[in-house]
Design an enzyme around this catalytic site. Structure first.
Site, PDB file in Angstrom:
ATOM      1  N   ILE A 253      58.333 -57.792  56.281  1.00 51.71           N
ATOM      2  CA  ILE A 253      58.269 -58.068  57.713  1.00 51.71           C
ATOM      3  C   ILE A 253      56.846 -57.824  58.209  1.00 51.71           C
ATOM      4  CG2 ILE A 253      59.161 -57.441  59.985  1.00 51.71           C
ATOM      5  CD1 ILE A 253      61.674 -56.353  58.516  1.00 51.71           C
TER       6      ILE A 253
ATOM      7  N   GLY B   7      59.505 -49.297  66.074  1.00 52.61           N
ATOM      8  CA  GLY B   7      59.080 -49.904  64.825  1.00 52.61           C
ATOM      9  C   GLY B   7      58.783 -51.384  64.954  1.00 52.61           C
ATOM     10  N   ILE B   8      58.432 -51.993  63.832  1.00 55.63           N
ATOM     11  CA  ILE B   8      58.051 -53.401  63.823  1.00 55.63           C
ATOM     12  C   ILE B   8      59.179 -54.277  64.344  1.00 55.63           C
ATOM     13  CG2 ILE B   8      57.500 -55.350  62.311  1.00 55.63           C
ATOM     14  CD1 ILE B   8      55.933 -53.444  60.557  1.00 55.63           C
TER      15      ILE B   8
ATOM     16  N   MET C  74      56.103 -49.173  56.528  1.00 51.47           N
ATOM     17  CA  MET C  74      56.011 -50.392  55.723  1.00 51.47           C
ATOM     18  C   MET C  74      55.393 -51.483  56.591  1.00 51.47           C
ATOM     19  SD  MET C  74      59.556 -50.386  53.522  1.00 51.47           S
ATOM     20  CE  MET C  74      60.597 -50.808  54.914  1.00 51.47           C
TER      21      MET C  74
ATOM     22  N   TYR D 140      71.149 -49.937  50.843  1.00 50.69           N
ATOM     23  CA  TYR D 140      71.577 -51.087  51.639  1.00 50.69           C
ATOM     24  C   TYR D 140      73.073 -51.323  51.499  1.00 50.69           C
ATOM     25  CZ  TYR D 140      66.707 -52.661  52.361  1.00 50.69           C
ATOM     26  OH  TYR D 140      65.388 -52.779  52.731  1.00 50.69           O
TER      27      TYR D 140
ATOM     28  N   ARG E 178      64.045 -39.387  68.775  1.00 50.37           N
ATOM     29  CA  ARG E 178      63.996 -37.930  68.971  1.00 50.37           C
ATOM     30  C   ARG E 178      63.282 -37.565  70.261  1.00 50.37           C
ATOM     31  NH1 ARG E 178      62.511 -35.209  63.088  1.00 50.37           N
ATOM     32  NH2 ARG E 178      64.411 -35.846  61.988  1.00 50.37           N
TER      33      ARG E 178
ATOM     34  N   LYS F  99      65.665 -56.081  48.940  1.00 52.49           N
ATOM     35  CA  LYS F  99      66.055 -55.129  47.890  1.00 52.49           C
ATOM     36  C   LYS F  99      67.564 -55.199  47.643  1.00 52.49           C
ATOM     37  CE  LYS F  99      63.833 -51.552  49.690  1.00 52.49           C
ATOM     38  NZ  LYS F  99      62.975 -52.258  50.665  1.00 52.49           N
TER      39      LYS F  99
ATOM     40  N   ASP G  52      68.858 -36.861  67.354  1.00 51.92           N
ATOM     41  CA  ASP G  52      68.431 -36.786  65.966  1.00 51.92           C
ATOM     42  C   ASP G  52      69.465 -37.539  65.136  1.00 51.92           C
ATOM     43  OD1 ASP G  52      67.763 -36.175  63.371  1.00 51.92           O
ATOM     44  OD2 ASP G  52      67.599 -34.002  63.698  1.00 51.92           O
TER      45      ASP G  52
END
Length: 363
Positions: free
Chosen positions: A177, A20-21, A186, A151, A42, A119, A56
């Site tokens: 981000i 991811g980012i 996102m 969160y 995975r 958030k 997983d």
């Protein structure tokens, strides 16, 4: 000559969400610093300097089996899975972190760093900025909102495991981000780049999708490389232990200033740049009639991804830019603790677009 007593102890990082980012930015920095890096996924995807381990996150037995022989000293948890309700988000995302840490009860963990976000102060997607929120700029010591939030559930699982297993922790609350990834749920930077590409190729206006408040008000953002720096700092410096930190670039801007600058860098003609007027114009509605053109654009320019759904997260950019409130974040706690790195947001966007061009993700 360095004596054995002076040789730094070996550090092994387990990154959850390494593709991811945020996770990929952490991996790059750790590899450059000489860490052993393990990536949990995975598919057990490996890369230069990264050893993949297959598991997983939603299967406790899979985690126990996969991690039984692993002995990481540090964990960087950057993954989440979006569910249909916040109750499900709490169950799934809190459970993934709980089960991962339980599967590492045997490991010599020194520190676990968790990414969350603003958030924490704004509320979850289904009640986003809908109730009472703290005054801006947001400070880490603000009490939790009454609204259930995954969160908070993740933090509670982290605190409980740290107390039981004896490791230190840090929580990193990022704003939007921007960083390099494909297939991320996102991804504002790539979403804007895809919107601009469609505008150029189809002779469309490059329309700001958000609210009047976001167009005219102050805001800030988080570069993934800076977030990675803070997470690594907090994981290795005692001043970062057992704390929650906001993490933003350190500058503020207005979208009415930023939007035409991004357009220029993405090659959109100035006369096609359109700001806020009368009401938000969400990208999900703007772009729906034009998505089918992407495979042809990808073929024309020799791009590596013809599936626009793996590039553009219209819904997330609409949520961020559609807020009717100011979002500005305080970095004083982090700076007082010794983390003083910063980024210029405009340059972060430019660097990101240049990398996507080099990788043939956008023309």
């Amino acid at each position: 000559m360095t004596s054995p007593a002076e040789t730094p102890a070996p550090r092994t990082a387990l990154i959850v969400g390494a593709s991811g980012i945020t996770g990929s930015a952490i991996a790059r920095q750790l590899i450059d610093e000489g860490w052993e890096v393990i990536a949990l996924s995975r598919s057990a995807s490996s890369a230069p300097g990264i050893r993949g381990v297959a598991a997983d996150l939603r299967d406790p037995e899979s985690l126990r089996s996969a991690l039984a022989a692993e002995r990481p000293t540090h964990v960087f948890f950057t993954a989440w899975q979006k569910q249909d309700s916040e109750a499900e988000n709490i169950t799934v995302n809190g459970g993934m972190l709980r089960d991962l840490l339980a599967a590492l009860a045997h490991a010599p963990l020194q520190h676990v760093a968790l990414v969350t976000g603003l958030k924490h102060y704004l509320g979850p997607f289904e009640a986003y900025a809908a109730g009472e929120t703290p005054d801006t700029p947001f400070h880490e010591e603000e009490p939790r909102l009454e609204t259930p939030n995954f969160y908070y559930a993740q933090e509670d699982e982290l605190f409980a495991a740290a107390s039981k297993q004896g490791f230190h922790f840090s929580v990193h609350r990022a704003h939007t981000i921007i960083g390099h990834a494909v297939g991320n749920a996102m991804n504002m930077g790539l979403t804007i780049a895809v919107q601009a590409t469609l505008a150029k190729e189809l002779d469309l206006d490059f329309v700001f999708p958000g609210s009047e408040q976001q167009w005219n008000g102050l805001t800030d953002m988080t570069d993934a490389g800076l977030l990675a720096e803070q997470m690594i700092w907090a994981s290795t410096d005692p001043a970062g232990s057992d704390e929650a930190f906001n993490i933003v670039n350190g500058d503020v801007f207005r979208w009415r200033w930023m939007w035409p600058r991004l357009a220029a860098d993405l090659g959109v003609p100035g006369e096609r740049v359109v700001g806020y007027a009368e009401a938000p114009r969400p990208l999900e509605q703007q772009m729906a009639p034009h998505e089918a053109a992407w495979p042809g654009i990808a073929e024309k320019h020799g791009l590596v991804e013809s599936d626009i759904s793996r590039l553009a997260s219209w819904w997330h950019t609409d949520a961020d830019l559609g807020r009717d409130m100011e979002v500005v974040t305080d970095m004083g706690k982090s700076r007082d603790a010794g983390f003083r790195s910063h980024r210029r947001t405009e340059q972060a966007f430019k660097d990101l677009f240049a990398r996507y061009r080099a990788d043939r993700v956008i023309p």
